[in-house]
Write an enzyme that holds these catalytic residues in place. Structure first.
Site, PDB file in Angstrom:
ATOM      1  N   LYS A 186       1.249  -5.090   4.774  1.00 59.26           N
ATOM      2  CA  LYS A 186       1.873  -6.218   5.044  1.00 59.26           C
ATOM      3  C   LYS A 186       1.495  -5.174   7.034  1.00 59.26           C
ATOM      4  O   LYS A 186       0.386  -6.295   7.925  1.00 59.26           O
ATOM      5  CB  LYS A 186       3.068  -6.053   5.480  1.00 59.26           C
ATOM      6  CG  LYS A 186       3.637  -6.989   6.369  1.00 59.26           C
ATOM      7  CD  LYS A 186       5.196  -7.602   6.416  1.00 59.26           C
ATOM      8  CE  LYS A 186       7.076  -6.446   5.519  1.00 59.26           C
ATOM      9  NZ  LYS A 186       7.402  -6.868   5.267  1.00 59.26           N
ATOM     10  N   ARG A 203      24.042  10.764  -6.715  1.00 60.91           N
ATOM     11  CA  ARG A 203      23.944  10.056  -5.325  1.00 60.91           C
ATOM     12  C   ARG A 203      25.069   9.405  -4.994  1.00 60.91           C
ATOM     13  O   ARG A 203      25.742   9.373  -3.878  1.00 60.91           O
ATOM     14  CB  ARG A 203      22.625   9.668  -4.833  1.00 60.91           C
ATOM     15  CG  ARG A 203      21.959  10.144  -4.479  1.00 60.91           C
ATOM     16  CD  ARG A 203      19.937   9.519  -4.252  1.00 60.91           C
ATOM     17  NE  ARG A 203      19.357  10.571  -3.236  1.00 60.91           N
ATOM     18  CZ  ARG A 203      18.208  10.252  -3.634  1.00 60.91           C
ATOM     19  NH1 ARG A 203      17.717   8.901  -3.560  1.00 60.91           N
ATOM     20  NH2 ARG A 203      17.375  11.058  -2.748  1.00 60.91           N
ATOM     21  N   GLY A 227      11.558  15.212  -0.420  1.00 63.11           N
ATOM     22  CA  GLY A 227      12.236  15.893  -1.174  1.00 63.11           C
ATOM     23  C   GLY A 227      11.154  16.056  -2.489  1.00 63.11           C
ATOM     24  O   GLY A 227      10.467  17.572  -2.887  1.00 63.11           O
ATOM     25  N   SER A 233       0.655  -1.166   0.129  1.00 65.89           N
ATOM     26  CA  SER A 233      -0.139   0.295   0.157  1.00 65.89           C
ATOM     27  C   SER A 233       0.948   1.635  -0.022  1.00 65.89           C
ATOM     28  O   SER A 233       0.573   2.113   0.840  1.00 65.89           O
ATOM     29  CB  SER A 233      -0.701  -0.081   1.323  1.00 65.89           C
ATOM     30  OG  SER A 233      -0.350   0.100   2.311  1.00 65.89           O
ATOM     31  N   GLY A 234       1.939   0.810  -0.468  1.00 67.34           N
ATOM     32  CA  GLY A 234       3.207   2.898  -0.442  1.00 67.34           C
ATOM     33  C   GLY A 234       2.299   2.752  -2.230  1.00 67.34           C
ATOM     34  O   GLY A 234       1.108   3.239  -2.522  1.00 67.34           O
TER      35      GLY A 234
HETATM   36  C1  LIG Z   1      12.898   8.642   4.103  1.00 64.38           C
HETATM   37  C2  LIG Z   1      12.736   8.423   2.736  1.00 64.38           C
HETATM   38  C3  LIG Z   1      12.619   9.191   1.809  1.00 64.38           C
HETATM   39  C4  LIG Z   1      13.043   9.901  -0.031  1.00 64.38           C
HETATM   40  N1  LIG Z   1      12.707  10.279  -0.555  1.00 64.38           N
HETATM   41  C5  LIG Z   1      12.283  10.691  -2.166  1.00 64.38           C
HETATM   42  C6  LIG Z   1      12.175  11.461  -2.629  1.00 64.38           C
HETATM   43  O1  LIG Z   1      11.417  12.939  -2.107  1.00 64.38           O
HETATM   44  N2  LIG Z   1      11.447  11.439  -3.464  1.00 64.38           N
HETATM   45  C7  LIG Z   1      11.497  10.015  -4.213  1.00 64.38           C
HETATM   46  O2  LIG Z   1      11.226  10.338  -5.829  1.00 64.38           O
HETATM   47  N3  LIG Z   1      11.709   9.341  -3.642  1.00 64.38           N
HETATM   48  C8  LIG Z   1      11.429   9.341  -2.387  1.00 64.38           C
HETATM   49  N4  LIG Z   1      12.523   8.128  -1.977  1.00 64.38           N
HETATM   50  C9  LIG Z   1      12.327   6.820  -2.300  1.00 64.38           C
HETATM   51  C10 LIG Z   1      10.423   6.460  -2.411  1.00 64.38           C
HETATM   52  O3  LIG Z   1       9.801   6.902  -1.414  1.00 64.38           O
HETATM   53  C11 LIG Z   1      10.000   5.235  -2.501  1.00 64.38           C
HETATM   54  O4  LIG Z   1      11.115   4.146  -3.094  1.00 64.38           O
HETATM   55  C12 LIG Z   1       8.570   4.022  -2.954  1.00 64.38           C
HETATM   56  O5  LIG Z   1       8.284   5.580  -2.274  1.00 64.38           O
HETATM   57  C13 LIG Z   1       8.676   2.904  -2.853  1.00 64.38           C
HETATM   58  O6  LIG Z   1       7.313   2.992  -3.205  1.00 64.38           O
HETATM   59  P1  LIG Z   1       6.859   1.939  -3.248  1.00 64.38           P
HETATM   60  O7  LIG Z   1       5.325   1.437  -3.332  1.00 64.38           O
HETATM   61  O8  LIG Z   1       7.550   1.070  -4.015  1.00 64.38           O
HETATM   62  O9  LIG Z   1       7.231   1.156  -1.300  1.00 64.38           O
HETATM   63  P2  LIG Z   1       6.796   1.250  -0.146  1.00 64.38           P
HETATM   64  O10 LIG Z   1       6.647   3.082   0.015  1.00 64.38           O
HETATM   65  O11 LIG Z   1       7.676   1.091   0.425  1.00 64.38           O
HETATM   66  O12 LIG Z   1       5.141   0.287   0.099  1.00 64.38           O
HETATM   67  C14 LIG Z   1       5.410  -0.988  -0.214  1.00 64.38           C
HETATM   68  C15 LIG Z   1       4.347  -1.583   0.506  1.00 64.38           C
HETATM   69  O13 LIG Z   1       4.556  -3.261   0.185  1.00 64.38           O
HETATM   70  C16 LIG Z   1       4.183  -3.650   2.030  1.00 64.38           C
HETATM   71  N5  LIG Z   1       4.537  -4.923   2.049  1.00 64.38           N
HETATM   72  C17 LIG Z   1       5.980  -5.777   2.532  1.00 64.38           C
HETATM   73  N6  LIG Z   1       6.113  -6.541   2.545  1.00 64.38           N
HETATM   74  C18 LIG Z   1       5.145  -6.915   2.317  1.00 64.38           C
HETATM   75  C19 LIG Z   1       4.581  -8.404   2.143  1.00 64.38           C
HETATM   76  N7  LIG Z   1       5.126  -9.314   2.642  1.00 64.38           N
HETATM   77  N8  LIG Z   1       3.124  -8.986   2.264  1.00 64.38           N
HETATM   78  C20 LIG Z   1       2.302  -7.143   2.159  1.00 64.38           C
HETATM   79  N9  LIG Z   1       2.700  -5.902   1.726  1.00 64.38           N
HETATM   80  C21 LIG Z   1       4.492  -5.971   1.849  1.00 64.38           C
HETATM   81  C22 LIG Z   1       4.238  -2.811   2.860  1.00 64.38           C
HETATM   82  O14 LIG Z   1       4.296  -2.532   4.050  1.00 64.38           O
HETATM   83  C23 LIG Z   1       4.214  -1.248   2.159  1.00 64.38           C
HETATM   84  O15 LIG Z   1       2.954  -1.303   2.236  1.00 64.38           O
HETATM   85  C24 LIG Z   1      12.595   7.906  -0.542  1.00 64.38           C
HETATM   86  C25 LIG Z   1      12.383   7.148   0.556  1.00 64.38           C
HETATM   87  C26 LIG Z   1      12.611   7.644   1.693  1.00 64.38           C
HETATM   88  C27 LIG Z   1      12.743   5.827   2.300  1.00 64.38           C
END
Ligand SMILES: Cc1cc2nc3c(=O)[nH]c(=O)nc-3n(C[C@H](O)[C@H](O)[C@H](O)COP(=O)(O)OP(=O)(O)OC[C@H]3O[C@@H](n4cnc5c(N)ncnc54)[C@H](O)[C@@H]3O)c2cc1C
Length: 395
Positions: free
Chosen positions: A37, A269, A50, A14-15
């Site tokens: 999760k 980076r 950012g 749910s990201g």
């Molecule tokens: C502090 C920080 C600052 C950042 N700043 C920036 C920025 O300014 N600009 C930018 O572009 N990027 C930035 N990033 C990177 C970016 O935010 C992330 O890489 C991106 O948001 C990832 O999104 P996602 O949906 O792939 O994963 P996530 O947002 O990590 O979501 C993953 C989801 O999967 C779930 N999950 C994990 N394992 C399981 C499982 N086994 N079963 C079911 N669900 C599971 C988690 O609980 C979560 O809900 C930043 C990251 C961090 C940590």
């Protein structure tokens, strides 16, 4: 055990990428479930500060954006994915605005910043809580529609069946014609293993990548993990905090113990992180009160107007810890932050297994072995939407 529930599309995570995929699949007419999760709010995306890149400046273009990605990746990115990312960035921003995200504006246009490795000002921001704003809007859209949400239901099993995929998510058995993996990276687990700090939330442990690999999916560049150049090193409460790269976009520079600039503070980076490691190894770093290595980030050079508008959360956090970044330099050191590689996908987010999609940090190729800041949130939205639509069309 109860009979399996059945959906057209099952999204895992749910990201920003999972929410964008779920909303897009639902709007394309599919019956969608999303299992995650922890709580629905728990993810890395909400922590992103950012901003998000899109070539919307007057002298900018998607082609220039693509060239910057290609160069920052040291020519290791998948050019097809890069082209999709940068050409669809403006429409991804428009979509987020339709969902209610209000990007910071000035003088009648967007307030754009130049981030590390970029040749143009291209970073849109919502103050310095961009990820929070984007996930809140996407969550509202998912909760306001017909997506069935399964919080606290981690994916633990994934196998093919005659109609698509059979999964176990926590206590639920869920069947779906197509599955979209959007479970993020593994930097929290990796940092724990190495005994280091990480910017990531505790759910970033990577087991879904392992489950996909076990099912036969292919991955690339999984060894390429990224350090954020500016982890907070002191005070203790700020250790593991990622000082937004926009501090450097708005004039902060990196200094060694002698007050010398030792690198281009707006370089890619990996280059900036390596320069900090090298400077400390040469004995030109400083030490925090608890004996950790660090260099200075001179944030006193930031114009207070820029700081109040684009870095309010960072100012608040440091001031609460007894340090005013506009009055004194910060102590910083690289911190484990992002998984550059991941599951191999095509332009629609499909992995090498039919009917299994991946988007966001769990997928590889878009950034090659080195991501530029601001392109991850963008990747989540662009490829989340694509994967959602493609998965819905296939059921
Ligand atoms: C502090 C920080 C600052 C950042 N700043 C920036 C920025 O300014 N600009 C930018 O572009 N990027 C930035 N990033 C990177 C970016 O935010 C992330 O890489 C991106 O948001 C990832 O999104 P996602 O949906 O792939 O994963 P996530 O947002 O990590 O979501 C993953 C989801 O999967 C779930 N999950 C994990 N394992 C399981 C499982 N086994 N079963 C079911 N669900 C599971 C988690 O609980 C979560 O809900 C930043 C990251 C961090 C940590």
């Amino acid at each position: 055990m109860a009979e399996a529930l059945s959906f057209d599309v099952l999204v895992i995570g749910s990201g920003a990428s999972g929410l964008a995929a779920a909303v897009s699949a639902e709007r394309a007419g599919a019956r969608v479930a999303l299992a995650t999760k922890g709580s629905i709010q728990s993810c890395n995306s909400a922590k992103a500060q950012g901003g998000i890149q899109a070539a919307l400046g007057e002298d900018d273009s998607p082609e220039q954006h693509a060239e910057d990605v290609w160069r920052s990746s040291h020519e290791t990115a998948d050019r097809r994915l890069v082209e999709v990312l940068t050409s669809e960035a403006p429409s991804a921003i428009a979509w987020l605005e339709e969902l209610g995200v209000e990007f910071t504006r000035e003088n009648g246009g967007y307030r754009l910043a130049r981030c590390g490795g970029a040749t143009q000002k291209r970073l849109l921001q919502v103050g310095d809580r961009t990820g929070h704003a984007i996930t809140a809007a996407l969550r509202d859209a998912a909760e306001g529609g017909s997506v069935t949400l399964f919080p606290r239901s981690p994916l633990v099993e994934l196998e093919r069946n005659e109609n698509g995929w059979h999964t176990r998510c926590g206590e639920h058995r869920i069947d779906a014609s197509t599955v979209i993996l959007a479970a993020g990276g593994r930097c929290y687990a990796e940092a724990e293993r190495r005994g280091e700090l990480s910017t990531n939330h505790p759910g970033a442990t990577g087991e879904v990548t392992r489950i996909a690999l076990d099912a036969g999916a292919e991955a690339r560049d999984l060894d390429a993990l990224q350090y954020h150049p500016n982890g907070g090193a002191w005070p203790e409460t700020m250790q593991g905090y990622s000082i937004p790269e926009t501090t450097r976009a708005y004039g902060a520079v990196l200094l060694n113990a002698d007050g010398e600039e030792f690198t281009d503070s707006l370089g890619p980076r990996d280059v900036v992180s390596q320069a900090i490691f090298d400077e400390v190894a040469k004995g030109k770093g400083v030490e925090t009160e608890d004996g950790r290595p660090a260099v200075y980030l001179d944030t006193t050079r930031i114009d207070p107007h820029d700081a109040e508008l684009s870095l309010p959360y960072m100012l608040r956090r440091y001031r609460a810890g007894g340090i005013d970044p506009l009055e004194e330099k910060l102590l910083t050191y690289p911190v484990l932050h992002y998984q550059n590689g991941g599951l191999v996908i095509d332009e629609h987010g499909e992995t090498t297994l039919e009917g299994l999609y991946a988007c966001g940090e769990i997928a590889g190729g878009t950034h090659g072995r080195n991501r530029m800041m601001g392109n991850s949130l963008l990747e989540c939205v662009v490829f989340g939407r694509r994967a959602g639509r493609a998965a819905a069309a296939r059921h």
